[in-house]
Design a protein around this motif. Structure first.
Motif, PDB file in Angstrom:
ATOM      1  N   TYR A  61     -42.348 -12.091  -6.293  1.00 53.51           N
ATOM      2  CA  TYR A  61     -41.178 -12.889  -5.916  1.00 53.51           C
ATOM      3  C   TYR A  61     -41.577 -14.355  -5.693  1.00 53.51           C
ATOM      4  O   TYR A  61     -40.739 -15.243  -5.748  1.00 53.51           O
ATOM      5  CB  TYR A  61     -40.462 -12.287  -4.690  1.00 53.51           C
ATOM      6  CG  TYR A  61     -41.165 -12.545  -3.374  1.00 53.51           C
ATOM      7  CD1 TYR A  61     -40.762 -13.583  -2.541  1.00 53.51           C
ATOM      8  CD2 TYR A  61     -42.246 -11.770  -2.970  1.00 53.51           C
ATOM      9  CE1 TYR A  61     -41.397 -13.833  -1.339  1.00 53.51           C
ATOM     10  CE2 TYR A  61     -42.886 -12.013  -1.783  1.00 53.51           C
ATOM     11  CZ  TYR A  61     -42.452 -13.043  -0.967  1.00 53.51           C
ATOM     12  OH  TYR A  61     -43.098 -13.303   0.217  1.00 53.51           O
ATOM     13  N   GLN A  97     -50.911 -16.477   2.962  1.00 56.45           N
ATOM     14  CA  GLN A  97     -49.552 -15.966   3.217  1.00 56.45           C
ATOM     15  C   GLN A  97     -49.376 -15.572   4.689  1.00 56.45           C
ATOM     16  O   GLN A  97     -49.786 -16.297   5.569  1.00 56.45           O
ATOM     17  CB  GLN A  97     -49.217 -14.836   2.244  1.00 56.45           C
ATOM     18  CG  GLN A  97     -49.231 -15.294   0.787  1.00 56.45           C
ATOM     19  CD  GLN A  97     -48.177 -16.368   0.487  1.00 56.45           C
ATOM     20  OE1 GLN A  97     -47.195 -16.521   1.201  1.00 56.45           O
ATOM     21  NE2 GLN A  97     -48.389 -17.149  -0.571  1.00 56.45           N
ATOM     22  N   SER A  98     -48.808 -14.389   4.920  1.00 58.57           N
ATOM     23  CA  SER A  98     -48.402 -14.033   6.292  1.00 58.57           C
ATOM     24  C   SER A  98     -49.546 -13.869   7.280  1.00 58.57           C
ATOM     25  O   SER A  98     -49.305 -13.864   8.484  1.00 58.57           O
ATOM     26  CB  SER A  98     -47.611 -12.733   6.280  1.00 58.57           C
ATOM     27  OG  SER A  98     -46.251 -13.003   6.184  1.00 58.57           O
ATOM     28  N   PHE A 130     -39.483  -8.334   6.340  1.00 57.73           N
ATOM     29  CA  PHE A 130     -40.100  -9.564   6.860  1.00 57.73           C
ATOM     30  C   PHE A 130     -39.228 -10.804   6.658  1.00 57.73           C
ATOM     31  O   PHE A 130     -39.360 -11.785   7.377  1.00 57.73           O
ATOM     32  CB  PHE A 130     -41.483  -9.767   6.241  1.00 57.73           C
ATOM     33  CG  PHE A 130     -41.454 -10.090   4.759  1.00 57.73           C
ATOM     34  CD1 PHE A 130     -41.389  -9.075   3.818  1.00 57.73           C
ATOM     35  CD2 PHE A 130     -41.497 -11.403   4.328  1.00 57.73           C
ATOM     36  CE1 PHE A 130     -41.362  -9.373   2.462  1.00 57.73           C
ATOM     37  CE2 PHE A 130     -41.481 -11.710   2.980  1.00 57.73           C
ATOM     38  CZ  PHE A 130     -41.397 -10.693   2.041  1.00 57.73           C
ATOM     39  N   ASN A 149     -40.982 -13.714   8.826  1.00 62.76           N
ATOM     40  CA  ASN A 149     -40.561 -15.052   8.420  1.00 62.76           C
ATOM     41  C   ASN A 149     -39.713 -15.836   9.434  1.00 62.76           C
ATOM     42  O   ASN A 149     -40.044 -16.986   9.719  1.00 62.76           O
ATOM     43  CB  ASN A 149     -39.857 -14.998   7.064  1.00 62.76           C
ATOM     44  CG  ASN A 149     -40.831 -14.663   5.957  1.00 62.76           C
ATOM     45  OD1 ASN A 149     -41.941 -14.207   6.223  1.00 62.76           O
ATOM     46  ND2 ASN A 149     -40.444 -14.870   4.712  1.00 62.76           N
ATOM     47  N   GLU A 193     -43.770 -21.615  -4.520  1.00 65.30           N
ATOM     48  CA  GLU A 193     -42.886 -21.067  -3.470  1.00 65.30           C
ATOM     49  C   GLU A 193     -41.894 -22.118  -2.976  1.00 65.30           C
ATOM     50  O   GLU A 193     -40.733 -21.783  -2.691  1.00 65.30           O
ATOM     51  CB  GLU A 193     -43.703 -20.508  -2.301  1.00 65.30           C
ATOM     52  CG  GLU A 193     -42.795 -19.758  -1.335  1.00 65.30           C
ATOM     53  CD  GLU A 193     -43.497 -19.023  -0.218  1.00 65.30           C
ATOM     54  OE1 GLU A 193     -44.749 -19.045  -0.162  1.00 65.30           O
ATOM     55  OE2 GLU A 193     -42.784 -18.434   0.613  1.00 65.30           O
ATOM     56  N   ASN A 200     -35.831 -18.477   2.710  1.00 65.95           N
ATOM     57  CA  ASN A 200     -36.462 -18.975   3.936  1.00 65.95           C
ATOM     58  C   ASN A 200     -35.724 -20.192   4.474  1.00 65.95           C
ATOM     59  O   ASN A 200     -35.592 -20.377   5.686  1.00 65.95           O
ATOM     60  CB  ASN A 200     -37.939 -19.303   3.683  1.00 65.95           C
ATOM     61  CG  ASN A 200     -38.789 -18.040   3.601  1.00 65.95           C
ATOM     62  OD1 ASN A 200     -38.403 -16.991   4.096  1.00 65.95           O
ATOM     63  ND2 ASN A 200     -39.948 -18.150   2.963  1.00 65.95           N
ATOM     64  N   TYR A 224     -44.176 -24.406   6.932  1.00 64.48           N
ATOM     65  CA  TYR A 224     -44.431 -22.960   6.881  1.00 64.48           C
ATOM     66  C   TYR A 224     -44.897 -22.528   5.479  1.00 64.48           C
ATOM     67  O   TYR A 224     -45.839 -21.747   5.335  1.00 64.48           O
ATOM     68  CB  TYR A 224     -43.139 -22.208   7.282  1.00 64.48           C
ATOM     69  CG  TYR A 224     -43.130 -20.765   6.849  1.00 64.48           C
ATOM     70  CD1 TYR A 224     -43.765 -19.781   7.597  1.00 64.48           C
ATOM     71  CD2 TYR A 224     -42.501 -20.387   5.662  1.00 64.48           C
ATOM     72  CE1 TYR A 224     -43.777 -18.460   7.168  1.00 64.48           C
ATOM     73  CE2 TYR A 224     -42.513 -19.073   5.226  1.00 64.48           C
ATOM     74  CZ  TYR A 224     -43.155 -18.111   5.984  1.00 64.48           C
ATOM     75  OH  TYR A 224     -43.176 -16.814   5.550  1.00 64.48           O
ATOM     76  N   CYS A 228     -48.616 -20.909   4.392  1.00 63.68           N
ATOM     77  CA  CYS A 228     -48.800 -19.642   3.664  1.00 63.68           C
ATOM     78  C   CYS A 228     -49.650 -19.835   2.409  1.00 63.68           C
ATOM     79  O   CYS A 228     -50.203 -18.865   1.881  1.00 63.68           O
ATOM     80  CB  CYS A 228     -47.452 -19.048   3.278  1.00 63.68           C
ATOM     81  SG  CYS A 228     -46.515 -18.440   4.688  1.00 63.68           S
ATOM     82  N   TYR A 276     -45.660  -5.295   8.454  1.00 66.08           N
ATOM     83  CA  TYR A 276     -44.265  -5.151   8.016  1.00 66.08           C
ATOM     84  C   TYR A 276     -43.671  -3.843   8.534  1.00 66.08           C
ATOM     85  O   TYR A 276     -43.950  -3.445   9.657  1.00 66.08           O
ATOM     86  CB  TYR A 276     -44.174  -5.248   6.481  1.00 66.08           C
ATOM     87  CG  TYR A 276     -44.877  -6.449   5.909  1.00 66.08           C
ATOM     88  CD1 TYR A 276     -44.409  -7.741   6.168  1.00 66.08           C
ATOM     89  CD2 TYR A 276     -46.008  -6.312   5.117  1.00 66.08           C
ATOM     90  CE1 TYR A 276     -45.045  -8.846   5.626  1.00 66.08           C
ATOM     91  CE2 TYR A 276     -46.651  -7.412   4.575  1.00 66.08           C
ATOM     92  CZ  TYR A 276     -46.169  -8.680   4.840  1.00 66.08           C
ATOM     93  OH  TYR A 276     -46.801  -9.768   4.313  1.00 66.08           O
ATOM     94  N   GLY A 293     -50.836  -9.949   4.321  1.00 61.91           N
ATOM     95  CA  GLY A 293     -50.053 -10.996   3.671  1.00 61.91           C
ATOM     96  C   GLY A 293     -49.791 -10.607   2.235  1.00 61.91           C
ATOM     97  O   GLY A 293     -50.570  -9.832   1.647  1.00 61.91           O
ATOM     98  N   VAL A 294     -48.726 -11.172   1.644  1.00 61.18           N
ATOM     99  CA  VAL A 294     -48.380 -10.767   0.276  1.00 61.18           C
ATOM    100  C   VAL A 294     -49.351 -11.321  -0.777  1.00 61.18           C
ATOM    101  O   VAL A 294     -49.258 -10.958  -1.945  1.00 61.18           O
ATOM    102  CB  VAL A 294     -46.913 -11.127  -0.095  1.00 61.18           C
ATOM    103  CG1 VAL A 294     -45.933 -10.332   0.746  1.00 61.18           C
ATOM    104  CG2 VAL A 294     -46.668 -12.621   0.014  1.00 61.18           C
TER     105      VAL A 294
HETATM  106  N1  GLU Z   1     -44.750 -17.178   2.104  1.00 63.46           N
HETATM  107  C1  GLU Z   1     -44.298 -15.818   2.078  1.00 63.46           C
HETATM  108  C2  GLU Z   1     -42.796 -15.754   2.293  1.00 63.46           C
HETATM  109  O1  GLU Z   1     -42.279 -16.458   3.057  1.00 63.46           O
HETATM  110  C3  GLU Z   1     -45.042 -15.011   3.096  1.00 63.46           C
HETATM  111  C4  GLU Z   1     -44.698 -13.575   3.033  1.00 63.46           C
HETATM  112  C5  GLU Z   1     -45.736 -12.643   3.557  1.00 63.46           C
HETATM  113  O2  GLU Z   1     -46.924 -12.751   3.292  1.00 63.46           O
HETATM  114  O3  GLU Z   1     -45.291 -11.719   4.262  1.00 63.46           O
HETATM  115  O4  GLU Z   1     -42.111 -15.007   1.692  1.00 63.46           O
END
Ligand code: GLU
Length: 346
Positions: A61, A97-98, A130, A149, A193, A200, A224, A228, A276, A293-294
């Motif tokens: 995504y 990421q997360s 999330f 998030n 992103e 977001n 943010y 990530c 998650y 993290g994703v």
């Molecule tokens: N930057 C990602 C987002 O906002 C982080 C998601 C994640 O790692 O959970 O979708």
């Protein structure tokens, strides 16, 4: 016959002594799984056991994440006395990421105190995905949790700094201090992103409408998104985890990053919301506070003992790295470090 009695007694004494030695050595063995040779062996075994596993799929995504090499597979474990153990690919970088959310939250607990985070953001798990907007709406922006998030974007708005540049510096500085080196941005991931993060941005604006954003929502979302996109290796993540395991002092650089009290308030949020929707399943199987993290990174903290991390991009349906979960659970079991596993007193 009379002569046999002392003989019998001495045999009984020897047998009792042997039993005592056996029991004692079993106890010593149970405590002694963290020897250098054993830790390295367990990491090697874990790598070989799971290296050919094909399950899972890169996150897509965020477009740039889809093209990350799914074969990257690195494991690192760093003890609280600063010994570094690695296996596999610890050179390749993925976006944090997360996983970054833990360290921004820790900085805010350090700066503002735990009560402020509880009041201004919330620390209960939302029980929803999330990036759930419903979670924000249901609670009118309250209880949004810094490890998913909405809470993480609110945390970016709350971080120390009068303007966007100062806030970004606070974030890079704290993430880097935990990692023990200056982290840098993965520009392609950030750009990818940033051009696609309408969801977001919607979350940030909804929070703003509820009075739960503490800075401009557009700029906070941007900070943010950049956070990530910081690049990390498995070794970086392990050092971040090891700093938490060591009460806030980086065991490699020996620098104090946050206080033991901050760590004490950080780990429970990881334990309850780090993976998650599968946070409960993870805790059930490993007993350790962790964060995924994703980008495919996952770190776990074994308080007082070590931090461990794995990088492997293919994720399961909940968004957690498949190999990373399996490796860490295997290591925890082999090293007998689940904190809920207790040897009964005899
Ligand atoms: N930057 C990602 C987002 O906002 C982080 C998601 C994640 O790692 O959970 O979708």
């Amino acid at each position: 016959m009379k002569k046999n009695i002392p003989l019998l007694r001495s045999w009984q004494t020897i047998a009792a002594a042997m039993l005592l030695i056996l029991v004692t050595s079993a106890r010593i063995n149970a405590q002694n799984t963290l020897t250098k040779a054993n830790i390295q062996k367990v990491l090697d075994d874990a790598y070989n056991k799971f290296k050919d596993l094909q399950e899972g799929k890169n996150a897509d995504y965020i477009k740039e994440l889809a093209s990350v090499d799914p074969k990257i597979f690195g494991i690192a474990l760093i003890t609280t006395d600063g010994q570094v153990y690695t296996e596999g690919d610890i050179q390749s970088m993925v976006s944090i990421q997360s996983v970054s959310k833990v360290f921004t939250m820790a900085k805010e607990i350090e700066d503002l105190g735990p009560q402020a985070i509880q009041d201004k953001i919330g620390v209960d798990a939302t029980g929803m995905r999330f990036n759930s907007i419903v979670a924000v709406e249901l609670q009118k922006g309250k209880e949004i949790n810094p490890l998913v998030n909405p809470g993480a974007i609110a945390a970016s708005s709350l971080i120390a700094g009068a303007d966007s540049a100062a806030k970004w510096k606070s974030i890079v500085d704290i993430q880097s201090a935990f990692a023990g080196r200056q982290l840098s941005l993965n520009w392609p991931v950030y750009v990818s992103e940033a051009g696609d993060n309408l969801r977001n941005q919607a979350i940030a604006h909804l929070l703003y409408a509820y009075g739960r954003m503490y800075f401009d929502p557009v700029q906070a979302t941007d900070i943010y998104t950049k956070q990530c996109a910081l690049n990390v290796s498995a070794k970086d993540l392990a050092e971040m985890a090891a700093t938490l395991a060591n009460g806030g002092v980086n065991p490699v650089t020996k620098k104090t990053v946050v206080s033991p009290k901050t760590v004490m308030y950080t780990l429970p949020v990881m334990a309850t919301a780090g993976l998650y929707d599968d946070s409960g399943i993870w805790l059930f199987n490993s007993g350790l506070p962790a964060k995924s993290g994703v980008g495919g990174g996952l770190l776990a903290v074994c308080p007082g003992k070590f931090g461990i991390a794995v990088v492997s991009p293919p994720l399961d349906a909940a968004g957690n790295s498949v190999k990373a979960q399996k490796v860490i659970q295997y290591v925890v079991e082999q090293l007998q470090v689940n904190p809920y596993w207790v040897q009964p007193k005899q």
